[in-house]
Design a protein around this motif. Sequence first.
Motif, short mmCIF file in Angstrom:
data_model
loop_
_atom_site.label_atom_id
_atom_site.label_comp_id
_atom_site.label_asym_id
_atom_site.label_seq_id
_atom_site.Cartn_x
_atom_site.Cartn_y
_atom_site.Cartn_z
N ILE A 33 0.67 -1.28 0.00
CA ILE A 33 0.02 0.14 0.15
C ILE A 33 0.83 1.17 -0.07
O ILE A 33 0.64 2.16 -0.70
N ARG A 34 2.00 1.27 0.60
CA ARG A 34 3.00 2.50 0.70
C ARG A 34 3.42 2.69 -0.55
O ARG A 34 3.78 3.97 -1.08
N ALA A 35 3.51 1.68 -1.44
CA ALA A 35 4.42 1.74 -2.68
C ALA A 35 3.20 2.02 -3.75
O ALA A 35 3.57 2.16 -4.82
N GLU A 172 12.75 -12.31 4.42
CA GLU A 172 11.70 -11.11 4.63
C GLU A 172 11.10 -10.52 3.14
O GLU A 172 12.11 -10.45 2.22
N GLY A 173 9.92 -10.46 3.28
CA GLY A 173 9.18 -10.34 2.09
C GLY A 173 8.79 -8.87 1.93
O GLY A 173 8.24 -8.74 0.54
N GLU A 174 8.87 -7.74 2.51
CA GLU A 174 8.49 -6.43 2.22
C GLU A 174 9.09 -5.95 0.93
O GLU A 174 8.23 -5.46 0.12
N GLU A 175 10.26 -5.89 0.86
CA GLU A 175 10.80 -5.37 -0.50
C GLU A 175 10.56 -6.38 -1.73
O GLU A 175 10.22 -5.87 -2.68
N THR A 176 10.69 -7.52 -1.56
CA THR A 176 10.34 -8.53 -2.52
C THR A 176 9.14 -8.44 -3.23
O THR A 176 9.06 -8.41 -4.29
N ILE A 177 8.14 -8.24 -2.16
CA ILE A 177 6.64 -8.25 -2.68
C ILE A 177 6.37 -6.91 -3.47
O ILE A 177 5.56 -7.03 -4.47
N VAL A 178 6.95 -5.81 -2.98
CA VAL A 178 6.58 -4.69 -3.76
C VAL A 178 7.45 -4.65 -4.97
O VAL A 178 6.95 -4.20 -6.05
N ARG A 179 8.84 -5.19 -5.32
CA ARG A 179 9.35 -5.36 -6.46
C ARG A 179 8.43 -6.31 -7.52
O ARG A 179 8.61 -6.13 -8.64
N GLU A 213 17.88 -3.79 6.40
CA GLU A 213 18.85 -3.17 7.11
C GLU A 213 18.47 -2.46 8.14
O GLU A 213 18.80 -2.47 9.60
N ASP A 214 17.32 -1.39 8.20
CA ASP A 214 16.84 -0.49 9.09
C ASP A 214 15.37 -0.67 9.25
O ASP A 214 14.34 -0.22 8.33
N LEU A 215 14.92 -1.54 10.24
CA LEU A 215 13.74 -1.82 10.44
C LEU A 215 12.63 -0.77 10.85
O LEU A 215 11.29 -0.74 10.54
N ASN A 216 13.40 0.41 10.94
CA ASN A 216 12.49 1.62 11.14
C ASN A 216 12.06 2.44 9.86
O ASN A 216 11.10 2.93 10.00
N THR A 217 12.61 1.68 8.69
CA THR A 217 12.01 2.27 7.43
C THR A 217 10.71 1.70 7.17
O THR A 217 9.94 2.06 5.80
N LEU A 218 10.47 0.40 7.58
CA LEU A 218 9.31 -0.44 7.21
C LEU A 218 8.07 0.46 7.39
O LEU A 218 7.85 1.13 8.50
N PRO A 219 6.97 0.26 6.45
CA PRO A 219 5.70 0.65 6.84
C PRO A 219 5.07 0.05 8.11
O PRO A 219 5.34 -1.01 8.25
#
Length: 274
Positions: A33-35, A172-179, A213-219
Motif C-alpha cells: 500500500i505504501r508503494a 523477509e518479504g517487504e521489499e520482495t513483494i513490492v518489487r 537493514e533498518d527496520l524503522n524504515t518499514l511501513p
Amino acid sequence: MVKCVLISYAGYPYTLSSLLPDNGLANLAGALIRAGHKARILDYGTVSTIKRLIPQNHTEELNRLFKQYGNRIYKEGLVESNRLNENLQEYQEGQAREIGKEIARFIQTEKADFAGIKLWNGDGFTGSIMIAEEIKKLLPGFPVVAGGPHVDMYNKYIWERTDAFDLLAQGEGEETIVRLADHYDGRTSLAGIPNLIYRKGDEVITAEKKWIEDLNTLPFPVYDKDVYLAMKGDEKIKIVVLDESRGCPNTCFFCMQPMKSGNRIRIKKAERII
C-alpha cells in the motif's frame, strides 16, 4: 498499480495463536500500500474455519465414541476412531479445494493481478497446495507466489511436490513483494529481485538473500477491515504481534529464525515501537 491477494491457510486452527492476526501478511500489505499498490488479506485462521473443518455430524459421532468407550477408545474403539479420522481428513481436503475455488472467484471479482500464499507445516502445506492447484485450474496463467516458513526450509524442492507456484520467495518479504508488484505492473524484470526463486527454462534461479537493514524504515502493518477481511466481526482474537526486532545470532537446532530473518539481530527504535 496492481492488486495482490495475500492468503494464509494453516489448516485447522488447533491453538489460540492460530486466531491471532498474521503480522507477516499485515506487514506485506503495508509495504504494498505504501508503494501505491493494493492488497487484500484472506486469512483462514478464524472461528469460521474451526466450524467449517469439523462438521457437526463428525462431532456427534466422536461424542458417541467417547461415551461408548471412554479411555478405552484407543484400544477397543480404534477401528471406529481411525475410520472417523480418515473420513475427517478426506472431508477437510475437500474443504481446502473448495476454499481454493472460492479464492479464485474472489480473485476474479477483485480483478487481482497476482496472489501470494504463505506456506505452513503439515496441513498448512498440503492444504495450501490444494488451494493453489484449484486457483490454477480455474485461472490458468494467473501468477501464484509462495512464501513463508516452508519456502525457507525447502526452497526449490517445493517444485518437486507441485507446479502450482510460479515463484517462490524466501526470507523477509517487504521489499520482495513490492518489487514483484512492480514486475506485474510491467515496470521491472524478475532479475535482481531479492529473495526470489524462479525458473528460467530448465534452470532454477535463486536470487541473493537480502535483509531489511533498518527496520524503522518499514511501513506499519495494516489491519484495516477493508484490507484484512478476517478482522471484521469476531473471527480473530484482536491481539497484534509487536515486530520490534528480527534476526538471531544463535543457531538452535530446532529454530529456523536465522534462516528466515538472518543471524544478525536488528532492533527498532523505542519511539517506533511505541
